[in-house]
Design a protein around this motif. Structure first.
Motif, PDB file in Angstrom:
ATOM      1  N   CYS A  27       1.039  -1.228  -0.042  1.00 51.86           N
ATOM      2  CA  CYS A  27      -0.031   0.118  -0.028  1.00 51.86           C
ATOM      3  C   CYS A  27       0.963   1.310   0.037  1.00 51.86           C
ATOM      4  CB  CYS A  27      -0.904   0.190   1.300  1.00 51.86           C
ATOM      5  SG  CYS A  27      -1.919  -1.320   1.210  1.00 51.86           S
ATOM      6  N   LEU A  29      -0.873   4.328   0.814  1.00 54.42           N
ATOM      7  CA  LEU A  29      -1.325   4.930   2.062  1.00 54.42           C
ATOM      8  C   LEU A  29      -1.852   3.877   3.112  1.00 54.42           C
ATOM      9  CD1 LEU A  29      -2.950   7.577   2.983  1.00 54.42           C
ATOM     10  CD2 LEU A  29      -4.955   6.764   1.974  1.00 54.42           C
ATOM     11  N   THR A  31      -3.702   4.174   6.735  1.00 55.30           N
ATOM     12  CA  THR A  31      -4.931   5.014   7.430  1.00 55.30           C
ATOM     13  C   THR A  31      -4.978   4.431   8.879  1.00 55.30           C
ATOM     14  OG1 THR A  31      -6.542   3.951   6.540  1.00 55.30           O
ATOM     15  CG2 THR A  31      -5.952   5.764   5.365  1.00 55.30           C
ATOM     16  N   GLU A  48       2.713   7.014   2.933  1.00 56.35           N
ATOM     17  CA  GLU A  48       1.805   8.241   3.386  1.00 56.35           C
ATOM     18  C   GLU A  48       0.961   7.769   4.414  1.00 56.35           C
ATOM     19  OE1 GLU A  48      -0.224   9.900  -0.131  1.00 56.35           O
ATOM     20  OE2 GLU A  48      -1.898  10.749   1.116  1.00 56.35           O
ATOM     21  N   TYR A  63     -12.727   7.489   4.723  1.00 57.09           N
ATOM     22  CA  TYR A  63     -11.727   8.162   3.763  1.00 57.09           C
ATOM     23  C   TYR A  63     -10.744   6.872   3.049  1.00 57.09           C
ATOM     24  CZ  TYR A  63      -7.450  10.478   2.637  1.00 57.09           C
ATOM     25  OH  TYR A  63      -6.417  11.034   1.808  1.00 57.09           O
ATOM     26  N   ALA A  64     -10.690   5.960   4.038  1.00 56.49           N
ATOM     27  CA  ALA A  64      -9.892   4.949   3.720  1.00 56.49           C
ATOM     28  C   ALA A  64     -10.498   4.165   2.424  1.00 56.49           C
ATOM     29  CB  ALA A  64      -9.505   3.646   4.641  1.00 56.49           C
ATOM     30  N   SER A  66     -12.773   5.322   0.377  1.00 58.48           N
ATOM     31  CA  SER A  66     -12.764   6.364  -0.785  1.00 58.48           C
ATOM     32  C   SER A  66     -11.335   6.232  -1.478  1.00 58.48           C
ATOM     33  CB  SER A  66     -13.138   7.730  -0.326  1.00 58.48           C
ATOM     34  OG  SER A  66     -11.977   8.241   0.237  1.00 58.48           O
ATOM     35  N   GLN A  67     -10.314   6.157  -0.805  1.00 55.92           N
ATOM     36  CA  GLN A  67      -8.931   6.258  -1.338  1.00 55.92           C
ATOM     37  C   GLN A  67      -8.542   4.801  -2.065  1.00 55.92           C
ATOM     38  OE1 GLN A  67      -6.749   8.729  -1.480  1.00 55.92           O
ATOM     39  NE2 GLN A  67      -8.577   9.751  -0.848  1.00 55.92           N
ATOM     40  N   GLU A  69     -10.517   3.093  -3.601  1.00 54.99           N
ATOM     41  CA  GLU A  69     -11.378   2.804  -4.751  1.00 54.99           C
ATOM     42  C   GLU A  69     -10.185   3.136  -6.107  1.00 54.99           C
ATOM     43  OE1 GLU A  69     -15.632   2.966  -5.057  1.00 54.99           O
ATOM     44  OE2 GLU A  69     -14.900   4.960  -5.187  1.00 54.99           O
ATOM     45  N   THR A  70      -9.115   3.891  -5.673  1.00 58.26           N
ATOM     46  CA  THR A  70      -8.203   4.245  -6.795  1.00 58.26           C
ATOM     47  C   THR A  70      -6.792   3.862  -6.380  1.00 58.26           C
ATOM     48  OG1 THR A  70      -7.964   6.198  -5.859  1.00 58.26           O
ATOM     49  CG2 THR A  70      -9.442   6.376  -7.874  1.00 58.26           C
ATOM     50  N   ARG A  71      -6.364   3.260  -5.166  1.00 60.48           N
ATOM     51  CA  ARG A  71      -5.186   2.867  -5.083  1.00 60.48           C
ATOM     52  C   ARG A  71      -5.299   1.684  -3.724  1.00 60.48           C
ATOM     53  NH1 ARG A  71      -1.947   7.683  -1.936  1.00 60.48           N
ATOM     54  NH2 ARG A  71      -3.640   8.846  -0.912  1.00 60.48           N
ATOM     55  N   THR A  73      -4.660   0.694  -0.154  1.00 55.21           N
ATOM     56  CA  THR A  73      -4.952   1.497   1.044  1.00 55.21           C
ATOM     57  C   THR A  73      -4.801   0.355   2.304  1.00 55.21           C
ATOM     58  OG1 THR A  73      -5.777   3.276  -0.005  1.00 55.21           O
ATOM     59  CG2 THR A  73      -6.217   3.137   2.455  1.00 55.21           C
TER      60      THR A  73
END
Lengths: 241, 241
Positions: A27, A29, A31, A48, A63-64, A66-67, A69-71, A73
């Motif tokens: 990952c 990101l 969170t 990050e 938030y996790a 939503s992120q 969906e594209t990378r 996490t």
């Protein structure tokens, strides 16, 4: 993309499963609750990080997702990903983020990591009960404590006390003492696998006065639990066969 | 020298903690129940192995302790080192082998690894109960099932059935149905993290007929447990805050 909900164990790098390590490495990101992301940052500095304080669970998980969906996490949880942790909420909020794939990664919950510090307290049937009444009504917690004590199960207590719930452990000990002998072997571990780890084995009669906090896990034995060379041990009958 | 009692998780290399991996690497001799030593041998082929069949727990642990007096030895257990496992017995037999230092290494027990396969069934308070009456009297198991059901806890059942105990799961379901709705969400996982892993989510009314065996872990939800996109999820109230 993937949302790994990662139970990373007590907090040390070694207490993590290889799956958990691989998931975090996969990952960009990371969170989580700020105390947990700080523990993970020590082991994986070049990521990050996004954290929220306690109680902002929903914001953090949304938030996790939503992120994710594209990378890829990671949503990190101490102990296991499910036990008093975030995997359930991620599934509950999933419908709004259909492009995220949720992958729970199990971890060593404090009942087990703390148990290994004390010896072998949970060899036989046991109950895991949180004394925090923020998300569970106190009457329900009371009923669970009563039932676990009546059935002579070993019990691991999470969140035994906090500033706002200073007397919860005392209350739980009172319930236990209705069914269990005051000599019942108990123990607690603070800051399992982290700086300041501390543990103690003591009788149920003294447990109410133990100096515990939110980072303490408490163990209450069953009738057979004993002390062997300072270790808290629940036998399972292998020896007497 | 050291006797590491190592909980190695469900059986995959990735399900092991880094501590468990390090402990095994630190040992020349790996001991355990033959099914478990074979799982470990796949990941660590260049070790000496000693195994005994089921039921010879005492012989196995005494041999491991005797060896650990002169060389680092691992006693491997699936799941955790303590939960229905060998750390307790090692401490009980310790007095005869004082030169061995016993180091329990916690692992991810099937309630957690199987939970992650199903979704997030054990988010809130739960009980872990074995249906095997080889080492625990059936009346005691019955009382624990009754109490866990009365308190509306989620339950993870270990050893739900075997050839000799084909009807134990049916018996446990009967007890659960005295207190829990037949619609209660349940699930089971076979061969967690191993070849032939298989899982199913189903209502309590159908659980008694499920095709389970000694390598199956069964999950019984609480009143709030629900199915989300095929996953078994117990909420903890974060969403409604």
């Amino acid at each position: 993309m993937k949302l790994y909900v990662v139970g990373f164990g007590a907090g040390s790098f070694e207490g993590m499963t290889i799956s958990a390590k691989n998931a975090i490495e996969d990952c960009g990101l990371i969170t989580g609750y700020s105390v947990y992301t700080e523990l993970i940052r020590e082991h994986f500095p070049h990521k990050e990080y996004f954290s929220t304080p306690m109680r902002q669970e929903r914001e953090r998980v949304e938030y996790a997702l939503s992120q994710a969906e594209t990378r890829n996490t990671a949503l990190v949880c101490s102990g296991d990903c499910s036990v008093y942790a975030m995997a359930g909420l991620a599934f509950e909020l999933w419908d709004k983020f259909p492009r995220a794939e949720i992958i729970p990664v199990a971890g060593v919950t404090a009942a087990l990591s703390g148990g290994a510090v004390l010896g072998a307290p949970l060899t036989n049937d046991f109950a895991v009960i949180s004394l925090s009444d923020i998300l569970t009504p106190k009457e329900k917690i009371e009923k669970r404590l009563e039932c676990a004590a009546m059935a002579d199960m070993c019990v691991a207590l999470y969140n035994p006390s906090s500033k706002k719930r200073a007397d919860h452990l005392k209350w739980a000990c009172g319930i236990m003492l209705k069914y269990k002998s005051p000599d019942t072997v108990c123990g607690y571990v603070k800051n399992i696998g982290r700086d300041g780890e501390e543990s103690m084995v003591l009788p149920l009669s003294e447990l109410a006065e133990a100096d515990t906090d939110m980072f303490t896990t408490v163990f209450i034995g069953c009738a057979e639990t004993k002390i062997i060379n300072g270790k808290m041990v629940t036998p399972r009958g292998y020896r007497i066969e």
